[in-house]
Design a protein around this motif. Sequence first.
Motif, short mmCIF file in Angstrom:
data_model
loop_
_atom_site.label_atom_id
_atom_site.label_comp_id
_atom_site.label_asym_id
_atom_site.label_seq_id
_atom_site.Cartn_x
_atom_site.Cartn_y
_atom_site.Cartn_z
N VAL A 67 6.55 -2.47 7.95
CA VAL A 67 5.63 -2.21 9.05
C VAL A 67 4.49 -3.20 8.92
O VAL A 67 4.04 -3.50 7.81
N LYS A 68 4.03 -3.72 10.03
CA LYS A 68 2.88 -4.63 9.99
C LYS A 68 1.60 -3.83 10.14
O LYS A 68 1.49 -2.99 11.03
N ALA A 69 0.65 -4.12 9.28
CA ALA A 69 -0.64 -3.44 9.37
C ALA A 69 -1.71 -4.52 9.34
O ALA A 69 -1.50 -5.59 8.77
N SER A 70 -2.85 -4.22 9.96
CA SER A 70 -3.91 -5.22 9.88
C SER A 70 -5.27 -4.57 9.88
O SER A 70 -5.47 -3.49 10.47
N TYR A 71 -6.20 -5.19 9.16
CA TYR A 71 -7.56 -4.69 9.15
C TYR A 71 -8.51 -5.85 8.92
O TYR A 71 -8.33 -6.64 7.98
N VAL A 81 -7.94 0.70 0.52
CA VAL A 81 -7.76 -0.69 0.93
C VAL A 81 -8.78 -1.05 2.02
O VAL A 81 -9.41 -2.11 1.97
N MET A 127 0.81 -1.20 0.00
CA MET A 127 0.00 0.00 0.00
C MET A 127 0.85 1.26 0.00
O MET A 127 0.35 2.34 -0.18
N MET A 146 -7.37 1.24 9.66
CA MET A 146 -6.39 0.16 9.64
C MET A 146 -5.46 0.30 10.83
O MET A 146 -5.10 1.41 11.22
N GLU A 147 -5.11 -0.83 11.39
CA GLU A 147 -4.27 -0.77 12.58
C GLU A 147 -2.82 -1.02 12.21
O GLU A 147 -2.51 -1.95 11.48
N ILE A 148 -1.95 -0.17 12.74
CA ILE A 148 -0.52 -0.34 12.51
C ILE A 148 0.06 -1.03 13.73
O ILE A 148 -0.13 -0.60 14.86
N VAL A 149 0.74 -2.13 13.47
CA VAL A 149 1.36 -2.85 14.59
C VAL A 149 2.77 -2.31 14.70
O VAL A 149 3.60 -2.52 13.82
N PHE A 178 -0.95 -7.42 6.72
CA PHE A 178 -0.03 -7.10 5.61
C PHE A 178 1.30 -6.66 6.18
O PHE A 178 1.38 -6.22 7.32
#
Lengths: 70, 770
Positions: A27-31, A63, A1, B762-765, A36
């Motif tokens: 960086v880890k992202a999640s939704y 997204v 993204m 969206m969540e940033i870890v 991702f």
Amino acid sequence: MSNTPKQTEKLPWKCGKCGGELERGLVKASYLGNDFEVQELKCLNCGLVLITEELALGKMFEVEQSLEDK
Amino acid sequence: MLLMEQEELKLLEDKCTQENPPACTAGCPIHVDARKLMSDIQKKDLKSALATLQKKQPFPGIIGRICDHPCEDVCKRRDVGSPISIAALERFCVQNQSSNSPKAGMIPEKSQTVAVVGSGLRGLTVAYDLAKKGYKVTLFDKADRIGGSLWDFPKNQLSPEVIVEELSVLSRLKVQIELNREITRLDLADLQEKFAALYLGLAKQSADAVELLGNNYDLDPVTGATAIKGIFGGTLADNDSPIRSVADGRKAAISIDRYLQGVSLTASREGEGSYESKLFVNTQGIEPLPAVSMSNEQAGFTVEEAVQEASRCLNCQCLECIKACKYIESYGSYPKKYLRQIYNNNSIVMGMRHANKMINSCSLCGLCAEVCPQGLDLGEVCKASRVTMIGKGKMPPSAHDFALRDMAFSNSDKFALARHQPGCNSSSYVFFPGCQLSASSPEHVENVYKLLMEKLTGGVGLMLGCCGAPADWAGEQDLFRRNWEVLAAEWERLGKPQIITACSTCHSMFQTKFPNIVSLWELMADMELPGQEDMLSGGRVAVQDACTTRHEPSIHNAVRKILQKLKYDIEELPYSRERTKCCGYGGLMSFANRELAQKIVEDRISESDVDYVAYCAMCRDRFASKGKRTWHLLDLIFSDDLEQAAVKPSVGFSYRHENRAKLKRKLLHTLWQETPSDQEEAYMSINLQINDRVWGIMEDRHILIEDIQQVIGYAERTGRKFTNPDNGHSLAHYRPLRVTYWVEYEPQEQGFIVYNAYSHRMEIVEGAHE
Ligand code: SF4
Ligand code: SF4
Ligand SMILES: [Zn+2]
């Protein structure tokens, strides 16, 4: 993204927590249960991540919306 | 209706008549698309016009000159003028555009053979239709030419040249023609042997028929089949109508084709021949126009005359809901199509649900059901689909999140309250002002409550909170139920007093839940109102009925009675009372589809130039936000600055929370003499400077003051922020629950200047090494 800004364009921000420089990194992202790994700006030193307005309202929003409709 | 089943979908789809043909097409025995023909002629596209005729007519050059036009008898233009001269326009087309008949070789040939006996219009049509389908057709006639009674028409109407030219298509279709061949009973067996099917063009009860078939010439009225297998006839009724003869022939051709393919002769043949269309066409308000006459009857229409006459066509369509509802209009089609899209959307297991936004954009206002001649309620379908989506966990979380949090706020300690009237320990009534009026005009809640306590006896309690409409609209049935149970328990605790609602939405939500509720307006209509005596004339106003009062005529009447008491002159909007329009807030449309909700406001406020009066706080605020002078009905009763009240900007989202909280504190203090224990969170005392630009951004993005306070509070406490050494700005984020808020700000002595705010879901870890 990640919407890679032109290499020359330099963001004015520095990490306020540790004074570190920002650089692109994984960086880890999640939704909604989807995870991702994306290239985003973060502090080299302490890992604080910066999401720009352009990213949040642009690509990231797109997204989110398409994941919501899945 | 939770899950829309196939049959239910069919039933709903059937209610939408838009796809039914116009009256002219249904009335035409062979269903020529006259509506399309009119539009072709309007565009002077005669090539297309001829193609339109050819699609249904076997020999347009002939039929266009002799048709007895039953279509005109049913043309809707007759209600407003006289029927369109469809037949004369067809003649115009075929006179001015020569046909280019189907070319041989384009048709896949079949091996089966058909004998057609008799070459009048029926036989010709059978031969043409079957040859076009690829059958090997032989046409017999006892005369020395084909065409039968076509030759009897006056030459200036149908010339021999035209007949010859038009019928030449049969040779191009490789129809074998055998002239001077009388078929007798003796030949019949022979024909039956040689041909797979026979068509006998015999008049019913004619000598020929009896001679050939004896008692076996009894035609099946639906299929034209005789008692003998493989032999078909065409004369179903004695008629000399040319176009019905063509239809007879077509019917026989369909039967023969089915017979030869070995499929059912009788299945689904209802749509053949003339019938009455279900298409609803509203001719109200259409200006009557007389038929265009021909300058020269003999020659027929000139181009100009033809275009003018064709332009009288109403282009018959239903579209009643599309005219009334901007939402239905905005998706570019009509409910029948939407029903299918919604059904498919609900059935998707994997993949994109493209109709989610559409389902969430409806205001659930019920106007479509009101204007639809069959009462189709698309809102009900959207609502049920939302419930289904919630049930499956497939509701897009962003669609209603903000509104549901707003509801949660209203039902939190910050606003919710249930009390007896100060000094009373029982209540005959309880006033339920609702969350939106309390947010938009807290002062009116106070005024009304005082008035009610003064005018009513037996104690008027007060209940603050949200009725649960956002949950209901969002399809969150469980949340709605839980919310209602809490309200019901409080109401019982107060001794089940009669509920007085000030908000139409609360009223509609409570209607079936609580017995004997009454709207504030119904009460006020019979009350002496403050300021009523010294009113001179209020002037002219237009009433915006709340969409949730659609089926509450007593509220409509009460509101008008109050306005009359206040000496206002009432203008009824084109859509009012049971046909009123939603302001775009209903159904949470404005959260799911802001752009559309804005358009809806613009459309509604342009219905009249006079000032509007609304009795729903959201209608009032939304209209005012687009610059329409709009009062809340309570403004007219309690406000001492009407000018200011008409233009008062809508209260922003942040202040809606604050107004509610303040109202509760104020009432507790002034009426019940209580000092509320203010356990404010620390961040709430953070002082912000927000200019109009940033304020606009926040409203747009649904970001509240408290969200910003939380970000700054967190960043300043933890140091987790970014800084810009060039201008001293800070950029920080915080995620209270499901949304991450970002704020760019600058510390000041007295607080913080806010420069920007945005959010994402969206969540940033964040990295582990902190
Ligand atoms: S007005 Fe036009 S579309 Fe309607 S019935 Fe007449 S010809 Fe057909
Ligand atoms: S319920 Fe109202 S908004 Fe929804 S489709 Fe019907 S008329 Fe339009
Ligand atoms: Zn750092």
